[in-house]
Design a protein around this motif. Sequence first.
Motif, PDB file in Angstrom:
ATOM      1  N   PHE A 267       0.824  -1.203   0.000  1.00 31.60           N
ATOM      2  CA  PHE A 267       0.000   0.000   0.000  1.00 31.60           C
ATOM      3  C   PHE A 267       0.860   1.255   0.000  1.00 31.60           C
ATOM      4  CE2 PHE A 267      -2.020   3.378   2.565  1.00 31.60           C
ATOM      5  CZ  PHE A 267      -3.050   3.708   1.697  1.00 31.60           C
ATOM      6  N   THR A 268       1.903   1.280   0.813  1.00 32.51           N
ATOM      7  CA  THR A 268       2.781   2.449   0.879  1.00 32.51           C
ATOM      8  C   THR A 268       3.450   2.703  -0.465  1.00 32.51           C
ATOM      9  OG1 THR A 268       3.231   2.008   3.216  1.00 32.51           O
ATOM     10  CG2 THR A 268       4.750   3.484   2.078  1.00 32.51           C
ATOM     11  N   PHE A 271       0.816   3.896  -3.042  1.00 32.74           N
ATOM     12  CA  PHE A 271       0.360   5.241  -2.694  1.00 32.74           C
ATOM     13  C   PHE A 271       1.421   6.271  -3.067  1.00 32.74           C
ATOM     14  CE2 PHE A 271      -1.261   8.745  -0.221  1.00 32.74           C
ATOM     15  CZ  PHE A 271      -2.635   8.530  -0.202  1.00 32.74           C
ATOM     16  N   TYR A 301      -1.987  13.107   2.240  1.00 31.84           N
ATOM     17  CA  TYR A 301      -1.159  12.531   3.305  1.00 31.84           C
ATOM     18  C   TYR A 301      -2.012  12.122   4.504  1.00 31.84           C
ATOM     19  CZ  TYR A 301       2.502  11.669   6.659  1.00 31.84           C
ATOM     20  OH  TYR A 301       3.301  11.064   7.586  1.00 31.84           O
ATOM     21  N   VAL A 303      -5.032  11.048   4.370  1.00 30.46           N
ATOM     22  CA  VAL A 303      -5.670   9.792   3.962  1.00 30.46           C
ATOM     23  C   VAL A 303      -4.692   8.631   4.146  1.00 30.46           C
ATOM     24  CG1 VAL A 303      -6.561   8.502   2.000  1.00 30.46           C
ATOM     25  CG2 VAL A 303      -7.273  10.879   2.354  1.00 30.46           C
ATOM     26  N   PHE A 304      -3.448   8.840   3.738  1.00 28.97           N
ATOM     27  CA  PHE A 304      -2.435   7.788   3.865  1.00 28.97           C
ATOM     28  C   PHE A 304      -2.232   7.378   5.320  1.00 28.97           C
ATOM     29  CE2 PHE A 304       2.098   7.010   4.853  1.00 28.97           C
ATOM     30  CZ  PHE A 304       2.230   5.748   4.283  1.00 28.97           C
ATOM     31  N   GLY A 306      -4.228   7.897   7.918  1.00 33.84           N
ATOM     32  CA  GLY A 306      -5.438   7.326   8.467  1.00 33.84           C
ATOM     33  C   GLY A 306      -5.623   5.878   8.057  1.00 33.84           C
ATOM     34  N   TYR A 307      -5.441   5.592   6.786  1.00 33.54           N
ATOM     35  CA  TYR A 307      -5.619   4.220   6.308  1.00 33.54           C
ATOM     36  C   TYR A 307      -4.546   3.303   6.893  1.00 33.54           C
ATOM     37  CZ  TYR A 307      -6.169   0.207   3.232  1.00 33.54           C
ATOM     38  OH  TYR A 307      -6.355  -1.065   2.753  1.00 33.54           O
ATOM     39  N   SER A 308      -3.288   3.784   6.966  1.00 33.43           N
ATOM     40  CA  SER A 308      -2.197   2.954   7.493  1.00 33.43           C
ATOM     41  C   SER A 308      -2.465   2.554   8.932  1.00 33.43           C
ATOM     42  CB  SER A 308      -0.868   3.705   7.389  1.00 33.43           C
ATOM     43  OG  SER A 308      -0.537   3.967   6.032  1.00 33.43           O
ATOM     44  N   ILE A 310      -5.416   2.540  10.572  1.00 35.46           N
ATOM     45  CA  ILE A 310      -6.634   1.743  10.731  1.00 35.46           C
ATOM     46  C   ILE A 310      -6.439   0.325  10.200  1.00 35.46           C
ATOM     47  CG2 ILE A 310      -9.034   1.500  10.012  1.00 35.46           C
ATOM     48  CD1 ILE A 310      -9.202   4.546   9.990  1.00 35.46           C
ATOM     49  N   ALA A 311      -5.820   0.221   9.009  1.00 34.77           N
ATOM     50  CA  ALA A 311      -5.653  -1.078   8.377  1.00 34.77           C
ATOM     51  C   ALA A 311      -4.658  -1.944   9.132  1.00 34.77           C
ATOM     52  CB  ALA A 311      -5.189  -0.905   6.934  1.00 34.77           C
TER      53      ALA A 311
END
Length: 311
Positions: A267-268, A271, A301, A303-304, A306-308, A310-311
């Motif tokens: 993902f990183t 992204f 950033y 969004v990145f 937050g998703y990192s 949470i996921a």
Amino acid sequence: MTFSLLLVVLGILGLALTSHLFVSYAIAFSQRTGRSKVFTGVVVIGFGTSLPELATAAFASLAHHASVGVASSLGATIINLTVVAGIAAVASRPKISSRTLKNEGMVATAGALMFAVFFIVLHLSTLFAYIPIAVFAVATYQIVKHSGSDPEFEDEVPEEASSKSLVVIVGLCLLGLIGTLISAQVFLDAALSLATTVGLSKVVAGAVIVSVGTALPEVASAVQAVIKDAPDLAIGNALGSSFFNTLVAAPIALVLDPGGQLHGVSFTSLFAVACAVVLYLMMWSGHRLSRSEGLALVALYVVFVGYSLIA
């Protein structure tokens, strides 16, 4: 935890002071040698302030944590392409020259894409990590070769002749760089201690916490460049740091840990490619980055992160 928080504050203060010294004399260096501000941002500041990412990736890989090294390098790339560029856009609406679009912007995008395709999509062996490093060497040579004075910026940034000799200017610039790296290391160690306390995984800590620590020199340098009315320097900084991270720091992590496996960095990596493409398209669409585009980059950033988390 209290001591770690104190070190975080001290690290940030150190970065503010040393990056001010570094940027001031990097600009003086570009003036005295006839180089453009974009060249100084890409080669002097962009690569110089990326040394923490390179060191972090190397140390992580030598400890057989290649994923952490790669995640921190790519996470720092995302910060450069969103936060650093966004700061410059919101504060000063920097002018983007065609040279930046054709050279630095294209290489930054290609670097992120090359790493993602080679090691995330195709899962190529460590041997292929030498290809991005070779591309970096060729690209840097071309930038240095074709980066003379940039008349497009001559009337935009007020310049004053420096009374100091070139040797003194280089010495003070290096002093600022060393201080910036030391301050970043202090912050990095304290931030990692806090991350361990709250129980984050190593890869997430690398992509979010460690990358913030290693990218602070770029962020601090961008703020100082904006204060000195040289926002194009901040854009050059963001682009130079980005393709250094994707073409050198992240591949070095694989070279130093040949048997290491990349887990949790897909993902990183993808992204980072998306951010590079978005910034490149923004620069291509006009001669300046608008404030709304800068806010959109910063939102990317958020969004990145937050998703990192949470996921």
